[in-house]
Design an enzyme around this catalytic site. Structure first.
Site, short mmCIF file in Angstrom:
data_model
loop_
_atom_site.label_atom_id
_atom_site.label_comp_id
_atom_site.label_asym_id
_atom_site.label_seq_id
_atom_site.Cartn_x
_atom_site.Cartn_y
_atom_site.Cartn_z
N GLU A 124 15.26 28.81 33.72
CA GLU A 124 13.85 29.46 33.45
C GLU A 124 13.32 30.27 34.52
OE1 GLU A 124 10.50 28.35 30.30
OE2 GLU A 124 10.09 27.50 32.28
N TYR B 23 8.75 37.15 31.57
CA TYR B 23 9.42 35.81 31.56
C TYR B 23 11.06 35.87 31.08
CZ TYR B 23 10.78 31.04 28.85
OH TYR B 23 11.37 29.93 28.74
#
Length: 391
Positions: free
Chosen positions: A197, A109
């Protein structure tokens, strides 16, 4: 301004962030041909909507033939997709992104956002990406790694290398991770983003990093500097009332309640919405009138509330000061009521500059208003009024 996955990946590709080969299609007929042209043995068929958690809702389909890609596109296109982020009505899928599948040894992530507690842009990373990252981070906050970027120098390369090592990357993958980190921090600043993101950032079976999914949000207030980005806005994804509000420079978000809300100042608007919820009310919107709003903009904003047939009562919470005075707001409200008609109870709390004058204007115009002396009283009055109307 939210971007679709395909738009975000295209922008990041300009900064050297890799992602699998893919093509956007808007019709069932295009889907099989797109898969064939991309090559490979399997593909992901991804619904393009402004909402996350698509995979669990069936919005991401893995297929192993062009014919299966066509069938998946047929299942998704021109149908609503309901995810935990769309609400019960879902969002209509108008396009799908067909992407060449890659084998992932690991999923990481990576994100860039504004860390308001530090007043800096921060890079956020985790050793495990994928669905429900927010829930997993909340349960184990120590798993979240953070690196603050210098506002002038950007991301420190040595610190980025250390972060990559903490993510369990070494060798060529570690160097590639540093390049990606630097790239998304630069993109964040260049594009006036509020969020970038990559989730997941995949480490493929052959040791390469690639962005499997990207979410990007741009700051609407900076779009005047980016006419090339402004055209990326997908107006079909927006609530029609929200789109209308933008035309009049109103900060408006549609909610599912029955109490219309008009407030000047985002902080005061959030406090008002919270107070209504605490007292058992359900706001129908978040509406923040900007400090430089004109009578005409207030008029148009209040008309949006009057046209919402789900609203049973309206609360106007105004604190006059600086540029915007209470009498300007009162004049706009009176004009809207004269044009549209007032069919529900209206509670007004007007304090600060020309608060008393605002009361006199509304009374003189014959607008049936219940005045409150405090925000707490106003909230109690409108929750009670909405309950009576609903009954």
């Amino acid at each position: 301004m939210n971007l679709h996955e395909y738009q975000a990946k295209e922008l990041l590709s300009r900064y050297g962030v890799p992602s699998p080969k893919a093509r956007l299609v808007r019709s069932v007929e295009e889907a099989a041909g797109a898969a064939r042209d991309l090559g490979g043995a399997s593909w992901a068929v991804k619904a393009q909507i402004h909402a996350g958690l698509r995979h669990d809702a069936g919005g991401v389909r893995m297929v192993s033939s062009p014919e299966a890609a066509r069938a998946a596109a047929e299942d998704l296109l021109d149908r609503p997709l309901v995810t935990p982020q769309t609400g019960p009505k879902g969002k209509l899928v108008r396009s799908v992104y067909i992407e060449q599948a890659v084998g992932a040894a690991r999923e990481l992530y990576l994100a860039v956002l504004v860390d308001r507690s530090r007043g800096r842009v921060s890079l956020i990373a985790a050793r495990e990406g994928g669905n429900d990252i927010e829930g997993r981070m909340a349960a184990a906050p120590g798993e979240m790694l953070r690196l603050v970027a210098d506002p002038e120098a950007g991301l420190d390369e040595a610190a980025a290398g250390d972060l990559a090592a903490r993510l369990g990357l070494d060798g060529a993958a570690r160097g590639q991770a540093v390049d990606i980190m630097k790239a998304i921090v630069k993109a964040f600043g260049d594009l006036d983003a509020s969020l970038i993101e990559i989730n997941p950032l995949a480490l493929t079976n052959d040791g390469q990093l690639t962005a499997l999914d990207v979410k990007m949000v741009l700051d609407d207030n900076a779009l005047f500097r980016h006419q090339d980005l402004a055209v990326l806005r997908d107006e079909e994804e927006l609530d029609p009332t929200e789109l209308e509000a933008q035309r009049f420079a109103l900060n408006y978000v549609h909610l599912d309640g029955n109490i219309g809300v008009m407030v000047n100042g985002a902080g005061l608007a959030l406090a008002t919405v919270d107070l209504l919820k605490q007292q058992g009310g359900e706001p129908a919107d978040f509406m923040d009138i900007r400090p430089e709003a004109t009578r005409g903009q207030v008029d148009e904003g209040f008309r949006l509330l009057l046209r919402n047939r789900k609203i049973n009562a309206i609360l106007v919470n105004i604190y006059g000061g600086g540029i915007l005075r209470c009498d300007t707001v009162a004049e706009g409200i009176a004009a809207a009521c004269k044009a549209e008609g007032l069919r529900v109870p209206l509670i007004v709390r007007a304090a600060g500059t020309n608060g008393e004058l605002a009361r006199k204007i509304l009374k003189a115009q014959g607008i049936p208003v219940n005045f409150a002396d405090s925000i707490g009283q106003a909230a109690s009055m409108v929750v009670a009024a909405a309950g009576r109307e609903a009954a």
